[in-house]
Enzyme design. Sequence first.
Site: not given
Ligand code: GLN
Length: 499
Positions: A83, A158, A182
């Site tokens: 990532k 994400s 994410s």
């Molecule tokens: N969707 C969540 C957010 O927008 C989690 C994101 C993540 O786990 N990095 O914060």
Amino acid sequence: MTHDGATTYPTATAIAEAVAGGTLSASAVLDAHLARTAASEGTIHAFNHTDDDAARQRANEIDARVSAGEDVGPLAGVPIVIKDNICTKGVPTTCSSRMLDGWIPPYDATVVRKLAAAGAVTVGKANMDEFAMGSSTENSAFGPTLNPRDTTRVPGGSSGGSAASVAAGFAPVALGSDTGGSIRQPAAFCGLVGVKPTYGLVSRLGLIAFGSSLDQIGPLTHTVADAALVLDVISGHDSGDSTSLPTPAPRVSAHLDDGVAGLRVGLVRELMGDGIAPEVLASVNQAAEALVAAGAIVEEVSLPTIDYSLSAYYIIAPAEASSNLSRYDGVRYGLRVDAPTTGEMMERTRTQGFGDEVKRRIMLGTYALSAGYYDAFYGTAQRVRAVIRGDFDAVYNNVDVLLTPTTPTTAFKLAEKVSDPMAMYMNDICTIASNLVGQPSMSVPFGLDSDGLPIGVQLMAPTLGETTMFAAAAVLEAAQPLGSQLGSPRTLVANEGGL
Ligand code: GLN
């Protein structure tokens, strides 16, 4: 393009075994994956950066070492995707933000060093929501990633590029990061296994911080065994991360066949009702039956304050983000937009460098931390977090693991939720509690909905309960309905000459 479910891809476990045993070269493995990437990356857009020549050189080096009789490690010749918020020495790392476009880290994250030492071959840096804020990978400054199972849909986020790269067969393994879901949510949307380890089990050194008390790195793979293999490589104490656990890491690979006889499994009542799609609930119930058939005892349990986790998270995560992202000031990293005064330079840099969602989080977090509001918002959220932790402690007096949906729905359409932040945040309803309490959880593919889209079920376990969690996951994998996942558990499948 909708995936027909007929294609399967080789697992990391099978590749490593074959490369180490000399029956398959790392170069041939890499070529098969690069060919798939060349064929469909133009559509999928999983990557922010690839370097095929560097990957080929690395694969050749692995092959030379195998030929020389060396043990190259448990991930011998396994292509892997990282990532783009995990630092790679000499290789651009952008967090999918204009703010870091062109920034080249001077060091490798600990996980990257460990993967290299285990014989893995990095093939690219994966697209993501900017600074990991989002649930669809539509918040990337470099354009969205599409879901390989259905390209009209998002891959989740994400870690959407990570998930899509594995689902499309570009690599059998990707690393993601999980602050509120994410890793698990994109795994569910793409039909993969995705693991958020216990907080502190995997080093965060070199992971660009979003919410430091919540962030963890973990694997996305086709199979439970592959996830275990990778977790065993990347976990363990790191003196370079002050939040790294000093205790020895559980060896999950050794416990995959432990089974679930006598295991007590809790079905979380609060996550089995309103707002969860009926087909998702049906899969969770079917997964519960599969665990019972394998000897587990399933009962309904209650986490009465879990409903407050979304509110607590959307104070705590933005508060930590507003602090962490203050370092992007036009002086120390990445983008600088010049202006007559330093103040104006910083303002222009941050205005142009950050996207809308990142700005929204910085404003929310700054407000929550501001004088006069600090205790009312941040203080309250931390107290709620402690209460939720108490709920989990109480429930684990009676059960060993918890079973829930991973996401309220299967993968939604591109552009469906991007203009409605609250609808996007609701995606995390089942996943964020694990981050708030720092405990392990994972998503396992279990069935398809009526559109043929994968459904993920989530297992949660107490702190450092990874071995039990993986044993239960292996039972679910063995019992899963046909077509749930594209990897072939524990064997090298016979497609494209075994690759
Ligand atoms: N969707 C969540 C957010 O927008 C989690 C994101 C993540 O786990 N990095 O914060």
